[in-house]
Structure formats: structure tokens, C-alpha cells
Scaffold this motif. Sequence first.
Motif, PDB file in Angstrom:
ATOM      1  N   LEU A  59       0.840  -1.203   0.000  1.00  0.00           N
ATOM      2  CA  LEU A  59       0.000   0.000   0.000  1.00  0.00           C
ATOM      3  C   LEU A  59       0.870   1.246   0.000  1.00  0.00           C
ATOM      4  O   LEU A  59       0.611   2.211  -0.738  1.00  0.00           O
ATOM      5  N   VAL A  91       2.224   1.807  -3.358  1.00  0.00           N
ATOM      6  CA  VAL A  91       1.195   2.336  -4.262  1.00  0.00           C
ATOM      7  C   VAL A  91       0.970   3.832  -3.996  1.00  0.00           C
ATOM      8  O   VAL A  91       0.849   4.632  -4.935  1.00  0.00           O
ATOM      9  N   LEU A  92       0.949   4.184  -2.725  1.00  0.00           N
ATOM     10  CA  LEU A  92       0.621   5.564  -2.385  1.00  0.00           C
ATOM     11  C   LEU A  92       1.803   6.510  -2.604  1.00  0.00           C
ATOM     12  O   LEU A  92       1.602   7.652  -3.010  1.00  0.00           O
ATOM     13  N   ARG A 120       5.493   7.194  -7.672  1.00  0.00           N
ATOM     14  CA  ARG A 120       4.691   7.730  -8.758  1.00  0.00           C
ATOM     15  C   ARG A 120       4.840   6.951 -10.053  1.00  0.00           C
ATOM     16  O   ARG A 120       4.033   7.088 -10.954  1.00  0.00           O
ATOM     17  N   VAL A 166       3.969   1.194  -8.984  1.00  0.00           N
ATOM     18  CA  VAL A 166       2.600   1.035  -8.491  1.00  0.00           C
ATOM     19  C   VAL A 166       2.121  -0.386  -8.702  1.00  0.00           C
ATOM     20  O   VAL A 166       1.538  -1.020  -7.810  1.00  0.00           O
ATOM     21  N   VAL A 172       2.286   8.245 -12.839  1.00  0.00           N
ATOM     22  CA  VAL A 172       0.813   8.276 -12.808  1.00  0.00           C
ATOM     23  C   VAL A 172       0.264   9.707 -12.878  1.00  0.00           C
ATOM     24  O   VAL A 172      -0.816   9.934 -13.421  1.00  0.00           O
TER      25      VAL A 172
END
Lengths: 647, 113
Positions: free
Chosen positions: B19, B22-23, B26, B31, B92
Amino acid sequence: MSQWLWLIPGSPLLGALIIALLGERIQRRHFAIVASCATAGAFLAVLLAWLMGAASHPLQQTLYTWVAVGDWRPTIGFTLDRLALVMVSVVSGVGLLIHLYSMAFMAGEKDQRRYYFFLNLFLSGMLILVLADNLLLLYLGWELVGLCSFALIGFWYRDPVRAAAGRKAFTVTRVGDTALAIGIFLLFSQFHELSLSALLTSATAQWEQGSTLATLTALLILGGAVGKSAQLPLQVWLPDAMAGPSPVSALIHAATMVTAGVYLIARTHPLFELAPQVQWLVAAIGTLTIVYGASAALAQTDFKRVLAYSTISQIGYMFLALGCGAYALALFHLTTHAFFKALLFLSAGAVIRAGGDEHDIHRLGDLGRHPSLARWSFLIGAASLAALPFITAGFYSKDAILAATWAAPAGPLLWAFAAVGALLTGGYIFRAYLLVFHGSGPRDSTASLPRSMALPLLILAALSITAGFIELPEGWPGPHLWSAWLEDELGLAAMPPTGAVHRLQVIGALLPLAGIALALVLVRRERAGQPLPLTTFLRSGWGFDALYRVALVQPYQALARSLGRVVEARIIEGGLSGLARGFWTVARGCRYWVEHGTLERGLGILISGLRFGHVMLNATQNGMLSRYALAMAAGALTLLGYWIWGG
Amino acid sequence: MIPLTHSLVIAALLFTLGLAVVLLRRELLFVLMGLELMFNGVALTAVAAGQHWGNADGQVLTIFLMAVTAAELVVALILVWLAFQHFGAVRVDELSRLREDAKLKGNARGDTS
């Protein structure tokens, strides 16, 4: 036949509808034919009813339920018993003859459509009234008849006097109608029932003789009958009602409508027998009206007003008979009166028309040149009205009533009044006859009347002579068909002993002759310029009009005027304008405070709030994946935390 | 035999690490890697729970999960490649077309007010 009973009132109603709805497509001269055919239909239905044995057992037809409220279901239902059979025969028969007469009489009239529409509607209303088997339907017919009589009396409405006569008839009869309506309400509240037969049966069973309720009900019904039949004290409308065309006078004010009151009392006679005082009152009103009408007729100068007062007086005889319990005799006089009075009106109409719409009997006498058929038929009608002994129908019916009166409570007193009336009857009608037909003018013209006018006159003249022979006086050899036939339904009146009856018959036979002598004297005096004492008083109908004007109309108008000045101008109008000002102030306040202040500011706050929310929410929509994922994770964590610790 | 608690702690660490990747990262590839880590954390939980209750469902679920993840990864890698080819994007943040619409709407509102 039972299932065709609706044809009797339905046929004229259909005629009226055709004339009203399809009138555009009918030529002017065909209205009379349509209307006469509709009336002939009703008359044929009545004849058929006679042939099918309606005379021996009543016919009944229920068309449909008019109103259904809970267990109260008044119907459109007709009953044809003997009483109704007499009435429908007279109404449809005389009505048909008058339609025929109208064909020629009203030929020059422009507004034929309205005339025949109301004439047919009137007939159907009268037939509904007579055939109705419950009081609600009877009242419908009653009001229909009143409405049509208003429209027909004021037929020439461009003349304000005639229009006012129509209004007067309507207003005065309304007094009686209201009484009748209240009577019907009273009966309904007591028995929860409007069907006539059930009502009369339960009234006889439940009410004691002379009880207050019975008396009150009978009084209210009597009020209705007095209004419609132009008896004292509601008689004032009938003389003015002569403003209508002559056939209308013959139909409404001689043969049919004014007899509705007589019919109503005969129909509800068990109620009157429960209230003997009221029944005696009926007789008393009758006798007073006889003398009133006959004496007022003595001084009239208008040809038709003589006949109008005569009608008032003759219906007094019927009321007298009703009050003495001689219902069958009242009906007998009703029938013969319908014949001879229609005959008198129709021949008077012919004379007036030939004289160029001249109503004054003196000037008619000076004019001369009357149609000779009209003269002879008028003479026959006058003889029958005066009850010339042995040869006329009027003699048999009136004589029987006079004999029955003797046996009633306070009979000799009632009889004395009625006898004076009989004497005056001969006086006024032969005065009119002598003044009109034996005036200074030239002899009768030989020009013949149109056939459709002559035929009704001939038939009515024949009936005015012969109709009496079906019921010869008490104690005479010969037929007594009438009372024997009606005995089952209406009972027999108590008659005085035979010896007394014979003495009364002799007096009754002499009275008309004395009346004719009186007429001769009167005419001679009048030609010599010596009028009757009290002429003005009698001519104005005993001053009833003036009395009512002072006692009722003027106070009412004064009240209306003062109400107009005080209540309407001050209270209602002042109140209304105050109210309007108040509303205006409130509206202005609203505009300043609510619209400019609260509303606009509120909207502004709402809009900026929404705008702020938009900006805030917009920030979350940044398209950054990691931010979204963070939000999702935070949300999931929050839910998880809530689930584990919070729940 | 490994106690259930240990397995669950490892699984939770794996999931949290994933997590976090993912957070915080970038790059699209990172991710995806973070997602794989989270899947594995979940799979480990399933296996450990199945072992603890003596039930094979956990293992079965893991095998299915591996198959589905492989397929998903294929699709995801193709999308990453297409994103690079069409938009030249490897991060992203560069893929924010939905935001464009929001900007347009914002302009429209600004005009009317």
C-alpha cells in the motif's frame, strides 16, 4: 301496458327536447305539428291505458333509481290509479285540444320554438306530477310546472307588464312551494320514506287523529296547494297571469296547473283525515275563495280577468268538496271545470283576437263582429259555469258539491257561502256575456274560424254539456258511474238525508237563474252609467294587491334599500376595501423585507455555499491516482476501525 | 509449525508495504509492484488461515489468485506500455485526463457567474 307508462309524460318531454335541440332544423310552421304530435302521443297512451284496464286495477312502472343514498332510494316511478287516470285524461285531452287551437292562434307568432317548447315541457311536468309514485318526483313535476308557467305567462316578455306578471306568478307560488317542500321534509324526517303509498299507510298507522305532527304536515301541504291553486290568501298571481297568450291561460290557468293543488290534497287525503281541523280549514278557504273570486269577477272590465277570477272561485268549490271529504266530487268538478273553463278561455281568445287584441268588455261590446262560433261556444261554457240546471255539466258537478257540503261540520254556514257564490257566478259570467256579445256593436260576423281553432271549441262545447251525465245527483234515477268508480280509492262523502238533498237541489237549480236575472239588472245599470257600489274595491280583487304591496313588498324593498345603503355600502364595501388595503400593505412589506432582504440574501448565501462546496469537492477530483488510492485506503481503514472498535 | 499470529503479521507487513508503495511511488511500474505485494499479503493470509483451520480452501484460493494476478498483470503491463506509447507517460500524475474535464466545467461556471 305497465312498461309503456313512461310514454304518458315521456312523449311531451321528447317533443320538448326535439324542439329545443333540433329546433334549428325544423321550419317555423312545423313546431306546432311536432308539439301536437307529442301531445297526441301522450293522449293515445292514456287511451291505451283505459283500454288495457287501468280503470279497474292500478298500473305501476319503475324506470330507474334516481338517487341511492344508503337505504334511501327514491325512484323515477309512475303509478296510474283511478285518481291519476282522471287527471292524466283531462290533462292530456284538454292539452291536445289546446295544442290544436294554438296551431292557428299562434300562427303569426315569431317565437314559435320557445312557445311550443314550454307548452310541451309544461304538459310533461304536469303529467309527471300526476303520475309520480313518490313525493320527490311529484315535487319535480310541481316545480317544472311552476317554471313553465312563469315562462309562458311572461311569453311576451318585451312588454314589462307581462314580464312582471310572470315574475309575480313565480314569486307568489314559491311561497306555497316552500311550504310544500318543508312538508315533504317533515314527512321524510318522520318516516324516512317518500313513496306515497308507503308514506300514507304508515302515517295512518302511526299518527293519532288530530296529533300535532299530522296537523302541521297537513297545513304545510295545504300551503303548497293554496299557492298553486290560487286560493286565498295566495290568489293574487292568477288574475295577472292573464298576460299570457289565451291558449296558455286555458291550459295552465283553467284546465291543468291550478288543479294541481286539488290533486295534491286528494292524493294525500289520508293525512287530511288525520287532521280534521285542517280539513275543515280547506273547506273554509274554499268557501271564502268562492265568494271572493265571484264577487271580484263581478266588477272586472278585462275579459280574461273575469275568467281568471272565475277560475279562482271555481277552484274554491273543489277545495270545499275536498274539505268535506267529497274527493270524488272535487275531481268531478275539476273535470267538468277543465272542459268549460278551457272552452271559455279559448272562445274568449278567439273574440279578443278578432277584436284586434281588445280586452275591455265594454269596448268589445261596442266593436261587435265577433265570430259566431266563439259566441255560441262561449254561451255554452257560460251556461255550464253558471250551472244552468239539467242541461249542463257544471250543474251536476256543482250541485253534488253543494249537497255534500250540507253534511259537513258547520255545513249550513259553508253551504250558504257556496250558494251565494253560485248566485254570483251566474251574475258575473252572464254580465260578461251580455256586455261582450249583446253590446251596441254590429251583429256577429259570419266569417268562420280556422278549422284547428273551431274543432277544439266544438269538442269542448260538447263535453261541457255531456260530461255531467255520467253522475246524476243523489237520489235521481240514472247513472252514478263516477262516485261508484272512485269509491274504492277515495271513499264516499257523507250525504245529508234524501229530503234535505231534494230541497237543496231545488235551491241549487234556482240559483243560476237568479244569477242570470242579477246579470240583466247589472248590465242595465252599467249601461245607464250607474256602476255597482264598491266597484273599485271589487275590481282590484278586494285590494289584496295593494295590501300585499304595503304589508310585504314595500317593507321588503325598504329593507333591501337600507341593507344596500348600510350593510353593502358601509360594511361589505368598507370591509372589502380595508381588506384590500391591508393586503396591499402586506404585499409591499413582503416585497421590501422578504424579497429584497431575506429571500435575496438567503439565496446569495446558498449560492456562495454551493460555490464553496464545489471548489472543495473539485479539489478531490485532481486525477492523481495516488491521491485516489489514499482516499480509498483511508476510507477502508476508517470502516475497518469502526467495525473493530466502534461497532 | 508456525503460529497463525506470525503469518498474519508477515501478511499485514506485506500488505502495508504494498500500500505504501502504491501511495508513495509515482512510477507506473512501481505502483504495479506495490499492487503485487498487496495481493501476496492477502494470499498469505488465506494460506495461513486455511492451515490454521485445516481447510484446503485457502490454498485453492491462493492458486486461483496467482492465476488471476498473472492475467491481470499481463493486461496492466500492456496498459502501461500503451500509456507510454500514446502519452509518453511513465508517472501516474501525467495521466490525469479526467481532471481536464473538471477544468472545463470550472471555466463554464466562471463564465456564468
